[in-house]
Design a protein around this motif. Structure first.
Motif, PDB file in Angstrom:
ATOM      1  N   TYR A 196       0.858  -1.181   0.000  1.00  0.00           N
ATOM      2  CA  TYR A 196       0.000   0.000   0.000  1.00  0.00           C
ATOM      3  C   TYR A 196       0.894   1.231   0.000  1.00  0.00           C
ATOM      4  CZ  TYR A 196      -4.038  -2.930   1.066  1.00  0.00           C
ATOM      5  OH  TYR A 196      -5.032  -3.873   1.005  1.00  0.00           O
ATOM      6  N   THR A 251       0.931   5.727  -0.329  1.00  0.00           N
ATOM      7  CA  THR A 251       0.174   6.977  -0.338  1.00  0.00           C
ATOM      8  C   THR A 251       0.719   7.930  -1.387  1.00  0.00           C
ATOM      9  OG1 THR A 251       1.596   7.806   1.451  1.00  0.00           O
ATOM     10  CG2 THR A 251      -0.530   6.869   2.072  1.00  0.00           C
ATOM     11  N   MET A 305      -3.477  12.184  -4.802  1.00  0.00           N
ATOM     12  CA  MET A 305      -4.460  11.292  -5.420  1.00  0.00           C
ATOM     13  C   MET A 305      -5.180  10.394  -4.421  1.00  0.00           C
ATOM     14  SD  MET A 305      -4.830  11.786  -8.657  1.00  0.00           S
ATOM     15  CE  MET A 305      -5.580  10.247  -9.178  1.00  0.00           C
ATOM     16  N   GLY A 306      -4.435   9.793  -3.479  1.00  0.00           N
ATOM     17  CA  GLY A 306      -5.078   8.893  -2.535  1.00  0.00           C
ATOM     18  C   GLY A 306      -4.191   7.727  -2.160  1.00  0.00           C
ATOM     19  N   TRP A 344      -3.042   3.790  -2.942  1.00  0.00           N
ATOM     20  CA  TRP A 344      -2.970   2.762  -3.978  1.00  0.00           C
ATOM     21  C   TRP A 344      -2.427   1.476  -3.370  1.00  0.00           C
ATOM     22  CZ3 TRP A 344      -4.892   4.397  -8.586  1.00  0.00           C
ATOM     23  CH2 TRP A 344      -4.837   5.759  -8.882  1.00  0.00           C
ATOM     24  N   ARG A 401      -1.095  -0.686 -10.583  1.00  0.00           N
ATOM     25  CA  ARG A 401      -1.613  -0.055  -9.363  1.00  0.00           C
ATOM     26  C   ARG A 401      -3.140  -0.159  -9.344  1.00  0.00           C
ATOM     27  NH1 ARG A 401      -1.451   6.562 -10.195  1.00  0.00           N
ATOM     28  NH2 ARG A 401      -2.945   6.605 -11.910  1.00  0.00           N
ATOM     29  N   GLU A 402      -3.675  -0.287  -8.148  1.00  0.00           N
ATOM     30  CA  GLU A 402      -5.115  -0.395  -7.955  1.00  0.00           C
ATOM     31  C   GLU A 402      -5.532   0.601  -6.886  1.00  0.00           C
ATOM     32  OE1 GLU A 402      -8.459  -3.764  -6.731  1.00  0.00           O
ATOM     33  OE2 GLU A 402      -6.328  -4.116  -6.341  1.00  0.00           O
ATOM     34  N   PRO A 403      -6.537   1.432  -7.154  1.00  0.00           N
ATOM     35  CA  PRO A 403      -6.952   2.403  -6.138  1.00  0.00           C
ATOM     36  C   PRO A 403      -7.662   1.721  -4.981  1.00  0.00           C
ATOM     37  CG  PRO A 403      -8.441   2.482  -8.023  1.00  0.00           C
ATOM     38  CD  PRO A 403      -7.324   1.551  -8.397  1.00  0.00           C
ATOM     39  N   LEU A 432      -9.532   7.110  -2.929  1.00  0.00           N
ATOM     40  CA  LEU A 432      -9.041   8.292  -3.627  1.00  0.00           C
ATOM     41  C   LEU A 432      -9.429   9.568  -2.892  1.00  0.00           C
ATOM     42  CD1 LEU A 432      -9.839   7.291  -7.328  1.00  0.00           C
ATOM     43  CD2 LEU A 432      -7.655   7.116  -6.120  1.00  0.00           C
ATOM     44  N   GLY A 481     -11.710  -0.496   0.398  1.00  0.00           N
ATOM     45  CA  GLY A 481     -11.758   0.956   0.261  1.00  0.00           C
ATOM     46  C   GLY A 481     -12.847   1.615   1.082  1.00  0.00           C
TER      47      GLY A 481
END
Length: 686
Positions: A222, A224, A228-229, A231, A243-245, A248, A289
């Motif tokens: 993980y 930061t 953006m947030g 990932w 990469r996977e959110p 966000l 998430g």
């Protein structure tokens, strides 16, 4: 107010404080009352003084005896007891060095050392510094490590985190920063016994990143990106690093400026603990998430009566007064003259995320010994290899590789490309030697030609080691697309056959025969309805067994003679929680003599290779993976299509050679060479 991190502050004093909470309401309803503040170290009385710089990072060491490691910018790093006592410090030899991040790990499985491995990011000199930490005293030690414990990284690299491999617990280090990439290194023991550090890959995240942590149990990193947030990416270097959110920034999510992230368990479920400095909240976020909880900085930190920046957070287990507690450590940079590290107990339902991993269903790891040159077709083009053994000089043997984008490649045992035949989309290939008294046609290769929907037939010249087309005509297939291919030399009839598979579940069998002019023709002699999409197949010539891998079903065994019909036996099926994982692709047979040996099956969905006895009832013998060779840096395999094996001793391969297609690619795919001796030893095969 709580300011966002930015710029270099001049913190003069750092203290360690421990906050004890009494909860009047459930944690998820937010903390309502702080009953006591117990300073462990008071300024001017055993306080840790930093004459320059600021507190930049904090981490908690793993193990029975825990320590706090604090990155003190220009003052290097310090080792502290959980009560705040100074145990040791390390300052780089260069006064301009600025330590901005720390990561720590045990070294189990790498070297036989009780010491912990500490990695420090020297931001101003673009390097990572490695030291040991004695688990009994908390003091820094020197390690036997290549390059004097220094690894150069790109400018603007700012943060580090360690990770363990999901399958073999290999130790990785990730380094990210303002350049928007995540560099992955492998920590290994070199032949000399010293630690080695080798870069494996760079993962593109996007914009500047500020922190990362590993969820080892899931094989995930993980990271930061404040703009953006949050990932995540897969930590396995053999997987495609997409990469996977997770969560966000607004308006698409609930983040504003996440500067630091750590892992924890909440009711035994993994969570990300995020410090969002713009919203001034700590968030607990599920892997899906979902924001499970938000707690304002003031509810946790306001009692300290300082204005400061939350620089980083970490979770871990500390022991005080013979009692172990899971805590969150918060590194704070002060406004002008102080910086602090604060320890905050986690609620009873929460604990620090462990460093151990639950390994996958895997019995052994082997490493790549050599690789072929990239295929000519580029991108996703390599597919199926076949090993041809020279009849007189095994060292002159060849690997013939199907390039489904352009033709057929011919490689030596070192992986050098010797010849390329631009014959179109050759998908699979197989070979047989000594099949004719005619020396021109004694060694034959057949490929599945998806350009012409036909068989492509070749002869191999042992003298020149050249491969040439010898088909008398285009031998068409009846189905829409010829997919897989394997060959069979019949002891019963003395005939040579080729089998072709298709995406619609059919397999056809052709008899190959010589005609005038040193050419080969073929006739269709059999049709088999396997059921669904099938590519991989292999024939055991000695026993007359034909194996077909129905990609999402399992492995079937048929008779290989033209008159054997469609009667079949199940060898190994895909089952929930079972060994095999769709898609099933390549298969090969290793001959140990006296009719015995092993059948190897590739599971493309799990990047594994499963081994079964060659003879019925085909007992399962174990599963292995092909991983990066830490000494040479040659990477392993993933998403394998085809494989081939020989038991003939070859230079560097005393018990034979396995060649596997590697589905992972940056620009072009290739084939990996692995010693069968390594596989047999790792799985205890006789």
């Amino acid at each position: 107010m709580w300011a966002s991190r930015g710029g270099i502050m001049n913190s003069q004093i750092t203290t360690i404080r421990y906050i004890t909470f009494i909860f009047l309401m459930a944690w998820q309803a937010q903390l309502q009352t702080v009953m006591a503040v117990t300073p462990v170290v008071e300024p001017g009385d055993g306080a840790i003084h930093f004459t320059r710089g600021e507190v930049r990072d904090v981490t908690i060491t793993p193990g029975d005896q825990s320590y706090l490691l604090v990155a003190a910018s220009f003052d290097g790093i310090v080792s502290l007891s959980p009560q705040g006592s100074l145990l040791d410090s390390f300052e780089p030899e260069n006064a301009l060095s600025e330590i901005v991040s720390i990561a720590v790990s045990d070294m189990r499985g790498v070297v036989d050392e009780d010491a912990l491995l500490v990695a420090m990011m020297d931001w101003t000199r673009f390097r990572i510094i490695f030291k040991g930490l004695d688990t009994g005293t908390g003091k820094f030690t020197d390690l036997r490590i290549n390059n004097n414990g220094i690894v150069t990284v790109p400018p603007r690299t700012t943060h580090l985190c360690f990770a363990r491999d999901l399958y073999d617990q290999s130790l990785y280090l990730f380094a990210g920063g303002d350049h928007g990439r995540l560099l992955q290194f492998k920590i290994y023991q070199s032949d000399s016994g010293a630690l080695g550090v080798r870069e494996l890959q760079e993962i593109v995240i996007g914009g500047p990143t500020t922190s990362c942590y590993s969820e080892n149990q899931a094989g995930l990193i993980y990271v930061t990106e404040p703009d953006m947030g949050l990932w995540r990416v897969i930590s396995d270097p053999e997987e495609v690093p997409v990469r996977e959110p997770v969560l966000l920034n607004g308006p698409y999510g609930e983040l504003s400026e996440a500067v630091s992230v750590a892992g924890l368990l909440r009711d035994n479920q993994p969570m990300s603990l995020i410090a969002d400095v713009d919203s001034e909240v700590f968030l607990r976020v599920s892997p899906q998430g979902n924001v499970v909880e938000k707690i304002h900085f003031n509810d946790v930190l306001g009692i300290l009566d300082i204005d400061g920046d939350v620089a980083s957070i970490a979770t871990g287990v500390i022991t005080t007064n013979e009692k172990s507690s899971s805590v969150m450590a918060v590194a704070l940079t002060g406004d002008a003259d102080n910086g602090e590290v604060v320890l905050i107990p986690l609620p009873e339902r929460e604990s620090a995320l462990g460093h151990d991993v639950v390994t996958g269903d895997l019995d052994a790891i082997v490493v790549t010994q050599a690789i072929s040159a990239p295929v000519t077709g580029g991108m996703d083009a390599a597919d199926d290899p076949a090993i041809w053994i020279h009849p007189d000089e095994p060292a002159q043997s060849l690997v013939i590789g199907a390039d489904k984008g352009a033709g057929l490649g011919v490689y030596d045992l070192q992986g050098n490309l010797l010849q390329f035949l631009p014959d179109g989309r050759i998908n699979n290939v197989d070979v047989r030697g000594g099949v004719s008294n005619n020396p021109v046609l004694a060694h034959i290769a057949v490929g599945s030609d998806r350009t012409n929907y036909a068989l492509a037939i070749y002869a191999i010249d042992p003298d020149s080691r050249q491969v040439r087309r010898v088909d008398a005509r285009i031998v068409p297939v009846e189905f829409n697309d010829v997919y897989g291919l394997c060959m069979y030399q019949s002891d019963k009839r003395g005939d040579l056959y080729a089998f072709g598979t298709s995406a619609d579940g059919w397999m056809h069998q052709w008899r190959l025969f010589e005609i005038a002019g040193n050419k080969i023709d073929a006739e269709l002699v059999r049709r088999i309805n396997i059921g669904t999409v099938t590519e991989g197949c292999v024939v055991d010539d000695e026993h007359g067994y034909l194996y077909a891998a129905e990609e999402r079903v399992g492995v079937w065994r048929y008779g290989a003679e033209p008159g054997d019909g469609e009667q079949r036996e199940a060898v190994a099926m895909i089952e929930p929680g079972g060994v095999l994982t769709a898609d099933l692709e390549g298969m090969a047979i290793y001959d140990t003599g006296q009719g015995r040996g092993f059948l190897v099956v590739t599971s493309q969905g799990s990047d594994n290779y499963s081994v079964y006895d060659r003879l019925p009832p085909h007992a399962y013998r174990g599963t292995f993976r092909i991983r990066t060779n830490p000494e040479s840096g040659l990477d392993g395999t993933s998403q394998t299509d085809g494989i081939d094996i020989t038991n003939v001793p070859l230079p560097g391969y005393p018990k034979g050679l396995l060649v596997a297609q590697d589905g992972r690619y940056d620009q072009s795919q290739n084939f990996k060479y692995v010693s069968w001796q390594d596989i047999a030893y790792a799985l205890g095969l006789q």
